[in-house]
Design an enzyme around this catalytic site. Sequence first.
Site, mmCIF file in Angstrom:
data_model
loop_
_atom_site.group_PDB
_atom_site.id
_atom_site.type_symbol
_atom_site.label_atom_id
_atom_site.label_comp_id
_atom_site.label_asym_id
_atom_site.label_seq_id
_atom_site.Cartn_x
_atom_site.Cartn_y
_atom_site.Cartn_z
ATOM 1 N N GLY A 238 -20.326 -67.853 -9.470
ATOM 2 C CA GLY A 238 -21.645 -68.234 -8.974
ATOM 3 C C GLY A 238 -21.712 -69.409 -8.022
ATOM 4 N N GLU A 273 -14.894 -67.574 -13.053
ATOM 5 C CA GLU A 273 -14.795 -66.261 -12.383
ATOM 6 C C GLU A 273 -15.388 -66.307 -10.985
ATOM 7 O OE1 GLU A 273 -17.292 -63.775 -14.785
ATOM 8 O OE2 GLU A 273 -15.824 -63.572 -16.368
ATOM 9 N N PRO A 274 -14.856 -67.117 -10.090
ATOM 10 C CA PRO A 274 -15.462 -67.173 -8.759
ATOM 11 C C PRO A 274 -15.149 -65.933 -7.933
ATOM 12 C CG PRO A 274 -13.562 -68.648 -8.883
ATOM 13 C CD PRO A 274 -13.687 -67.983 -10.229
ATOM 14 N N GLY A 275 -16.116 -65.502 -7.160
ATOM 15 C CA GLY A 275 -15.894 -64.437 -6.187
ATOM 16 C C GLY A 275 -16.123 -65.036 -4.811
ATOM 17 N N ARG A 276 -17.404 -65.283 -4.524
ATOM 18 C CA ARG A 276 -17.791 -65.773 -3.196
ATOM 19 C C ARG A 276 -17.001 -67.011 -2.751
ATOM 20 N NH1 ARG A 276 -22.911 -64.713 -1.551
ATOM 21 N NH2 ARG A 276 -23.449 -64.655 -3.747
ATOM 22 N N CYS A 342 -31.593 -46.873 11.708
ATOM 23 C CA CYS A 342 -33.019 -46.567 11.854
ATOM 24 C C CYS A 342 -33.826 -47.141 10.707
ATOM 25 C CB CYS A 342 -33.195 -45.059 11.941
ATOM 26 S SG CYS A 342 -32.206 -44.404 13.270
ATOM 27 N N TYR A 370 -18.813 -59.848 -0.474
ATOM 28 C CA TYR A 370 -19.982 -58.969 -0.506
ATOM 29 C C TYR A 370 -20.331 -58.430 0.884
ATOM 30 C CZ TYR A 370 -20.146 -61.285 -5.007
ATOM 31 O OH TYR A 370 -19.806 -61.791 -6.230
#
Length: 417
Positions: A238, A273-276, A342, A370
């Site tokens: 987070g 648990e880092p992702g970003r 579109c 992401y």
Amino acid sequence: MFFSYQDKFLFAEGISVRMLVELYGSPLYIYSQQAMLDAYAQFSQALSGLSHHIHYAVKANSNLSILSAFNQLGAGFDIVSGGELARVLEIGASPQNIIFSGVGKSQAEIAQALSEHIGCFQVESWPELERIQSEAARLDKTAPIAFRVNPDIAIDSHPYISTGLKENKFGVPIESALELYLQAASLPNISPMGIACHIGSNIDALEPFEQALDKLLDLFAELIEAGLSIQYINLGGGLGLKTSIQSYGAMIQDRVQKFKHRYPEENWTLIIEPGRALIAEAGILITKIEYLKTMDEKHFCIVDAGMNDLIRPALYEAFHDIIPVYQSEHFTQTYDVVGPICETGDFLGKQRTLSVSMGDYLAILSTGAYGMSMASHYNSRPLAAEILVHENKHWVIRSKESYRDLFAKEQLINLLG
Ligand code: LLP
């Protein structure tokens, strides 16, 4: 740093971005390996001296080569599906280093994870625990579990990505955790061994993490006193990009040190648990300007990447810096940078001041997380290629899809005979 100008041309480490996009086509994702290594090293340093483990959140970017790099650095993995499990096993991750999160684990996913002997299930409800118990009994295994507790903490992030409030679907209420752990411990094939939480994503303040960690530490003390043997506390992921990893680590060290004075004899590991924060800054999305269009007073920069390549602006109104691949002397204009899809929501940036002409390339920054992992085929657009760069070398880590790839799984049935 990892992406910088040399003689007005944008470089990814030691390689010209224009050279890459001309070679592999646009749109194109480019990742800097050094940026990943640096982010990982920053987390390790910030938590040094503390028994800890970093589990990369696979959903942020699940390309096999990216996973393999984190595996080699010693990371574990946080997964949320059978597909993510297959990916991390494919790159040779040790099953013990895999944590399985997510609110909706299917019976097949639970069986698959039990058979592989993953490190831990992070359980989000009692019915899920019962399902894990029955699968573990059927397969004659013991399931290591942690409850993901919901600490009811408000965060200042987009409502779609805040998860730690009572009204969200995630986790079990922290007030009922003790009772749930005691009940879980009485089940024959369940072994409670951790406490977990994840309060949301893109959080740029430290207080919510601090509050969550304090609540987890209090719960840990309660569970230890109740006779449970808990070996890890997982603060989740987070961390946003505006707060330094160093200050995040310092906050954790501080809270844990204070707690250790009260419970000096307890041995446990802190998990994050880092992702970003591990991968966002390592990636850029390159896109070509197809048209510059003026409507009344408004100027549009129409590019060849759309919400199918990068959905974050459309979905969360997320802001990504957009810079030119070549710094031209052309006159400056304020544009909405929009894709070819579109939908009115198909924009990548609004009111951006750029000095560009048709045919130029733009780089959309901080798109390593992401970006590709949320890409889709909407409007029958093949997925972009992905390139990994290190110093003067580069590798294609996913090749551009062809039109045939778009319908390779479809069956053509002639309904009218
Ligand atoms: N652990 C769990 C259980 C999670 O659900 C997540 C992300 C993470 C760790 C990693 O969080 P991070 O460090 O990356 O913030 N698609 C959104 C983000 C959704 C995050 C969902 N869960 C975006 O593009 O901003």
